[in-house]
Design a protein around this motif. Sequence first.
Motif, short mmCIF file in Angstrom:
data_model
loop_
_atom_site.label_atom_id
_atom_site.label_comp_id
_atom_site.label_asym_id
_atom_site.label_seq_id
_atom_site.Cartn_x
_atom_site.Cartn_y
_atom_site.Cartn_z
N ALA A 238 1.03 -1.01 0.02
CA ALA A 238 -0.06 -0.03 0.10
C ALA A 238 0.90 1.30 -0.06
O ALA A 238 1.53 1.35 0.88
CB ALA A 238 -0.84 0.19 1.27
N SER B 202 -5.99 1.79 2.86
CA SER B 202 -6.57 0.78 1.90
C SER B 202 -7.73 -0.09 2.72
O SER B 202 -7.18 -0.86 3.64
CB SER B 202 -5.50 -0.23 1.28
N ASP C 70 -10.98 -6.10 -2.72
CA ASP C 70 -10.66 -4.74 -2.24
C ASP C 70 -11.70 -3.87 -2.24
O ASP C 70 -12.77 -4.15 -2.14
CB ASP C 70 -9.49 -4.25 -3.53
N LEU D 33 -2.18 -1.42 10.82
CA LEU D 33 -3.31 -2.16 10.37
C LEU D 33 -4.47 -2.50 11.38
O LEU D 33 -4.02 -2.29 12.59
CB LEU D 33 -2.92 -3.65 9.53
N VAL E 116 -5.45 -1.43 5.97
CA VAL E 116 -4.15 -1.35 5.94
C VAL E 116 -3.81 0.08 5.88
O VAL E 116 -4.01 0.70 4.74
CB VAL E 116 -3.60 -2.15 4.68
N SER F 289 -0.15 -5.18 2.23
CA SER F 289 -1.48 -5.83 2.50
C SER F 289 -1.44 -7.25 2.46
O SER F 289 -2.18 -7.66 3.02
CB SER F 289 -2.20 -5.26 1.28
N ALA G 175 -0.38 -8.20 5.79
CA ALA G 175 -1.68 -7.77 6.80
C ALA G 175 -2.58 -9.01 6.78
O ALA G 175 -2.86 -9.40 7.84
CB ALA G 175 -2.17 -6.59 6.32
#
Length: 204
Positions: free
Chosen positions: A19, A25, A45, A153, A175, A181, A184
Amino acid sequence: MTKIYPNSPTSLSPAVDIAVDLEPSSFTVWRKSLLFNCSGFTVFDAKGNLAFRVDNYSFSNRTEIVLMDTAGNSVFTVRRKKLTLVDHWHIFEGEVPALRRRFSARKHLTLLPSKVLAHVKPSGGEKGPIYCVEGSFSHRSCVVYDEQRRPVLEIRRKEAIGGVAFGGDVFRLIVHPGFDSGLAMTIVILLEQMFGSRAAPIRG
């Protein structure tokens, strides 16, 4: 059934990279595989495109789990360390057989009340920050901090339009900029293993 994702799960999008945006995100994590008769995770997403998947997760094999991108390529592999009294996992990056061990994760154990759930740190000679996971995974309320106590996160409950709760099987993964990500989502997989929410389904 309340719709979890806006786009078709079969439309593949490119793998999600680190990210780099100025804003966090947001991902939707569904604790379900899209493959028939297979357990796992499906991650979308913010646009509803498939981002990650875990299809090889099974109740009979909790020692190795692979996080894949939309094309089925391995992003991270987590393997439980053998002969340990506490949950201790290694995190590998890349494809078999050229896996590179990047991190190790250990469940936090203490006799005193604590918000700390686990720690994630670089493996071997790797350099980097040590991450601390705090909160309650069973309530889908967790924050991961770096060594400077900056959140990298967050795991949050997800509500559908109209305030209808999805429950524990669908939740949000936030995130923050600069955090991978893929890593994460790997932490989410580890928390699932450490705190056994599959063995004790979440209600409400």
